[in-house]
Design a protein around this motif. Structure first.
Motif, PDB file in Angstrom:
ATOM      1  N   THR A  18     -10.283   7.454  16.414  1.00 36.56           N
ATOM      2  CA  THR A  18     -11.825   7.702  17.427  1.00 36.56           C
ATOM      3  C   THR A  18     -11.811   7.869  18.682  1.00 36.56           C
ATOM      4  OG1 THR A  18     -12.878   5.655  17.419  1.00 36.56           O
ATOM      5  CG2 THR A  18     -12.904   6.663  15.435  1.00 36.56           C
TER       6      THR A  18
ATOM      7  N   TRP B 281       3.046   3.850   4.684  1.00 29.06           N
ATOM      8  CA  TRP B 281       2.223   5.069   4.338  1.00 29.06           C
ATOM      9  C   TRP B 281       3.274   5.991   5.290  1.00 29.06           C
ATOM     10  CZ3 TRP B 281      -3.195   7.001   3.596  1.00 29.06           C
ATOM     11  CH2 TRP B 281      -3.104   6.566   1.897  1.00 29.06           C
TER      12      TRP B 281
ATOM     13  N   GLY C 112      -4.389   5.343  11.083  1.00 29.00           N
ATOM     14  CA  GLY C 112      -4.415   3.640  10.396  1.00 29.00           C
ATOM     15  C   GLY C 112      -3.379   3.831   9.493  1.00 29.00           C
ATOM     16  N   ALA C 113      -2.558   3.793  10.366  1.00 29.25           N
ATOM     17  CA  ALA C 113      -0.914   3.291  10.320  1.00 29.25           C
ATOM     18  C   ALA C 113      -0.482   2.383   9.911  1.00 29.25           C
ATOM     19  CB  ALA C 113      -0.207   4.431  10.622  1.00 29.25           C
ATOM     20  N   ALA C 114      -1.063   1.041  10.978  1.00 31.79           N
ATOM     21  CA  ALA C 114      -0.205  -0.049  10.228  1.00 31.79           C
ATOM     22  C   ALA C 114      -0.477  -1.106   9.792  1.00 31.79           C
ATOM     23  CB  ALA C 114      -0.972  -0.747  11.613  1.00 31.79           C
TER      24      ALA C 114
ATOM     25  N   LEU D 119      -5.063   1.370  15.985  1.00 31.98           N
ATOM     26  CA  LEU D 119      -5.399   0.664  16.663  1.00 31.98           C
ATOM     27  C   LEU D 119      -4.721  -0.695  17.158  1.00 31.98           C
ATOM     28  CD1 LEU D 119      -9.317  -0.660  15.526  1.00 31.98           C
ATOM     29  CD2 LEU D 119      -8.720   0.260  17.605  1.00 31.98           C
ATOM     30  N   LEU D 120      -3.264  -0.688  15.967  1.00 34.67           N
ATOM     31  CA  LEU D 120      -2.570  -1.567  16.388  1.00 34.67           C
ATOM     32  C   LEU D 120      -1.450  -1.626  16.709  1.00 34.67           C
ATOM     33  CD1 LEU D 120      -3.544  -4.096  12.978  1.00 34.67           C
ATOM     34  CD2 LEU D 120      -4.742  -5.073  15.069  1.00 34.67           C
TER      35      LEU D 120
ATOM     36  N   ASP E  73      -5.988   6.345   6.219  1.00 37.77           N
ATOM     37  CA  ASP E  73      -6.425   5.097   5.412  1.00 37.77           C
ATOM     38  C   ASP E  73      -6.969   3.916   6.523  1.00 37.77           C
ATOM     39  OD1 ASP E  73      -5.855   3.611   3.244  1.00 37.77           O
ATOM     40  OD2 ASP E  73      -3.840   2.835   4.339  1.00 37.77           O
ATOM     41  N   MET E  74      -7.770   4.184   7.820  1.00 39.97           N
ATOM     42  CA  MET E  74      -8.595   3.331   8.074  1.00 39.97           C
ATOM     43  C   MET E  74      -9.415   2.308   7.699  1.00 39.97           C
ATOM     44  SD  MET E  74      -9.439   5.645  12.090  1.00 39.97           S
ATOM     45  CE  MET E  74     -10.123   7.154  10.530  1.00 39.97           C
ATOM     46  N   ALA E  75      -9.960   1.396   8.236  1.00 39.24           N
ATOM     47  CA  ALA E  75     -10.484   0.278   7.589  1.00 39.24           C
ATOM     48  C   ALA E  75     -10.948  -1.158   8.801  1.00 39.24           C
ATOM     49  CB  ALA E  75      -9.902  -0.898   6.409  1.00 39.24           C
TER      50      ALA E  75
ATOM     51  N   THR F 279      -3.947   2.930  19.221  1.00 42.90           N
ATOM     52  CA  THR F 279      -4.729   3.155  19.804  1.00 42.90           C
ATOM     53  C   THR F 279      -5.607   3.934  18.911  1.00 42.90           C
ATOM     54  OG1 THR F 279      -2.166   4.648  20.558  1.00 42.90           O
ATOM     55  CG2 THR F 279      -4.377   5.524  20.604  1.00 42.90           C
ATOM     56  N   ASP F 280      -7.055   3.910  19.715  1.00 42.16           N
ATOM     57  CA  ASP F 280      -7.875   4.330  19.087  1.00 42.16           C
ATOM     58  C   ASP F 280      -8.364   5.811  18.325  1.00 42.16           C
ATOM     59  OD1 ASP F 280     -10.413   4.428  17.960  1.00 42.16           O
ATOM     60  OD2 ASP F 280     -11.578   3.023  19.286  1.00 42.16           O
TER      61      ASP F 280
ATOM     62  N   SER G 215       0.783  -1.236  -0.165  1.00 40.29           N
ATOM     63  CA  SER G 215      -0.138  -0.370  -0.081  1.00 40.29           C
ATOM     64  C   SER G 215       1.104   1.201  -0.069  1.00 40.29           C
ATOM     65  CB  SER G 215      -1.466  -0.267   0.769  1.00 40.29           C
ATOM     66  OG  SER G 215       0.046  -0.107   2.339  1.00 40.29           O
TER      67      SER G 215
ATOM     68  N   GLU H   7      -1.582  10.611  11.103  1.00 36.21           N
ATOM     69  CA  GLU H   7      -1.702   9.522  10.139  1.00 36.21           C
ATOM     70  C   GLU H   7      -2.991   8.416  10.385  1.00 36.21           C
ATOM     71  OE1 GLU H   7       1.618   7.622   8.939  1.00 36.21           O
ATOM     72  OE2 GLU H   7       0.431   6.240   7.965  1.00 36.21           O
TER      73      GLU H   7
ATOM     74  N   VAL I 233      -1.204   6.842  13.596  1.00 38.54           N
ATOM     75  CA  VAL I 233      -1.657   5.819  14.919  1.00 38.54           C
ATOM     76  C   VAL I 233      -2.780   4.639  14.063  1.00 38.54           C
ATOM     77  CG1 VAL I 233      -3.844   6.471  16.435  1.00 38.54           C
ATOM     78  CG2 VAL I 233      -2.438   7.615  15.744  1.00 38.54           C
TER      79      VAL I 233
ATOM     80  N   LEU J 234     -15.538   5.858  10.670  1.00 35.69           N
ATOM     81  CA  LEU J 234     -14.346   6.104  11.243  1.00 35.69           C
ATOM     82  C   LEU J 234     -14.074   7.557  10.464  1.00 35.69           C
ATOM     83  CD1 LEU J 234     -12.403   2.260  10.187  1.00 35.69           C
ATOM     84  CD2 LEU J 234     -13.197   3.649  12.369  1.00 35.69           C
TER      85      LEU J 234
HETATM   86  C1  LIG Z   1      -5.441  -0.991   5.711  1.00 35.35           C
HETATM   87  S1  LIG Z   1      -4.421  -0.695   7.200  1.00 35.35           S
HETATM   88  C2  LIG Z   1      -3.778   0.743   7.108  1.00 35.35           C
HETATM   89  C3  LIG Z   1      -2.634   0.670   6.308  1.00 35.35           C
HETATM   90  C4  LIG Z   1      -1.341   1.848   6.377  1.00 35.35           C
HETATM   91  N1  LIG Z   1      -1.739   2.868   5.974  1.00 35.35           N
HETATM   92  C5  LIG Z   1      -0.391   0.952   5.501  1.00 35.35           C
HETATM   93  O1  LIG Z   1       0.356   0.960   4.297  1.00 35.35           O
HETATM   94  O2  LIG Z   1       1.337   0.373   5.986  1.00 35.35           O
HETATM   95  C6  LIG Z   1      -6.201  -0.327   7.637  1.00 35.35           C
HETATM   96  C7  LIG Z   1      -5.549   0.152   9.364  1.00 35.35           C
HETATM   97  O3  LIG Z   1      -6.415   1.008   9.875  1.00 35.35           O
HETATM   98  C8  LIG Z   1      -6.947   0.215  11.412  1.00 35.35           C
HETATM   99  N2  LIG Z   1      -7.452   0.562  12.352  1.00 35.35           N
HETATM  100  C9  LIG Z   1      -8.880   0.703  11.775  1.00 35.35           C
HETATM  101  N3  LIG Z   1      -9.824   1.092  12.851  1.00 35.35           N
HETATM  102  C10 LIG Z   1      -9.215   2.097  13.745  1.00 35.35           C
HETATM  103  C11 LIG Z   1      -9.220   3.118  15.187  1.00 35.35           C
HETATM  104  N4  LIG Z   1     -10.462   3.059  15.141  1.00 35.35           N
HETATM  105  N5  LIG Z   1      -8.415   3.889  15.069  1.00 35.35           N
HETATM  106  C12 LIG Z   1      -6.927   3.998  14.356  1.00 35.35           C
HETATM  107  N6  LIG Z   1      -6.295   2.545  13.486  1.00 35.35           N
HETATM  108  C13 LIG Z   1      -7.756   1.558  12.886  1.00 35.35           C
HETATM  109  C14 LIG Z   1      -6.059  -0.703  11.755  1.00 35.35           C
HETATM  110  O4  LIG Z   1      -5.884  -1.634  12.764  1.00 35.35           O
HETATM  111  C15 LIG Z   1      -5.781  -1.326  10.308  1.00 35.35           C
HETATM  112  O5  LIG Z   1      -4.509  -1.866  10.727  1.00 35.35           O
END
Ligand SMILES: C[S@@+](CC[C@H](N)C(=O)[O-])C[C@H]1O[C@@H](n2cnc3c(N)ncnc32)[C@H](O)[C@@H]1O
Length: 219
Positions: free
Chosen positions: A107, A63, A57-59, A89-90, A130-132, A104-105, A33, A55, A87, A149
């Motif tokens: 929201t 990105w 949804g970073a895990a 969640l994971l 990029d949260m999903a 960290t959530d 991604s 940022e 930031v 989200l």
């Molecule tokens: C598609 S992945 C992001 C990929 C990332 N942009 C990368 O390139 O490595 C979507 C991420 O959104 C995170 N996510 C979903 N809900 C979230 C929330 N409430 N707070 C933070 N992260 C969240 C998920 O844990 C997941 O890791």
């Protein structure tokens, strides 16, 4: 003999043939991604050294890797004015040069308060979402969940962005897309839908690029 593949076998076969999976491996990105952000930045010139980027949804951090490179925040001589706050969640391995908030959530108001505190009175230039959600496979449910989200990131963007700032968010396209775009248009001068080449053609994922937060929002 014709070999039949299970759906997980088909996914694996496609994954290993995917040019962006191969490029990510060669260029040491944590996920394919990375190329979605690279392509959107190459086209729309979103990233510059000195910017403050949040940022959501970073895990696993691909990105974040691109952001740190393009904002020139890599140690040992990071640009002194820019910052990336990433930031998720994971849990994820921190990226050198970024402020990473794993587990960290976004929201949650406490998370948003932490970001405001970390910025120490400064405003952001760019918010990326990029949260999903964990997908259920029911398109309308997944569409509504991702919009919930993204709406949290949108509300935050109207508080934390500089006038003229940018909000880029991922959604799954669906019947509420137009409504979302209309609410963005009230706050941003330009709103467009973007589908980078690295975003799989068979996915309903699209990005909404909202540019130039209106000044009069603050008046
Ligand atoms: C598609 S992945 C992001 C990929 C990332 N942009 C990368 O390139 O490595 C979507 C991420 O959104 C995170 N996510 C979903 N809900 C979230 C929330 N409430 N707070 C933070 N992260 C969240 C998920 O844990 C997941 O890791």
């Amino acid at each position: 003999m014709i070999r039949k593949l299970s759906s997980s076998g088909k996914w694996l076969e496609r994954h290993y043939r995917d040019q962006f999976v191969k490029k990510a491996r060669y260029q040491n990105y944590r996920a394919r991604s990375a190329f979605k952000l690279i392509q959107m930045d190459d086209k729309y010139k979103l990233l510059k050294p000195g910017m403050i980027v949040i940022e959501c949804g970073a895990a696993p951090g691909s990105w974040t890797q691109v952001l740190v490179q393009r904002l020139k925040l890599e140690p040992p001589n990071p640009n002194p004015t820019g910052a990336v706050i990433a930031v998720d969640l994971l849990n994820f391995t921190p990226v050198d040069g970024a402020i990473c908030l794993p587990k960290t959530d976004f929201t949650n108001q406490l998370c948003q308060a932490r970001i405001i505190e970390a910025l120490n009175g400064r405003k952001a230039d760019l918010i990326l979402s990029d949260m999903a959600p964990n997908v259920t496979g029911h398109h309308s449910v997944d569409h509504e969940r991702i919009l919930s989200l993204v709406n949290s990131a949108f509300r935050f963007s109207t508080v934390i962005l500089k006038p003229g700032g940018t909000f880029l968010s991922k959604i799954f396209n669906g019947n509420l897309t137009d409504e979302f775009i209309h609410s963005l248009e009230k706050h941003f001068d330009s709103v467009r839908q973007v589908k980078p080449e690295a975003s799989r053609g068979d996915s309903t994922e699209i990005y909404i690029l909202a540019s130039k937060l209106k000044k009069n929002y603050f008046e």
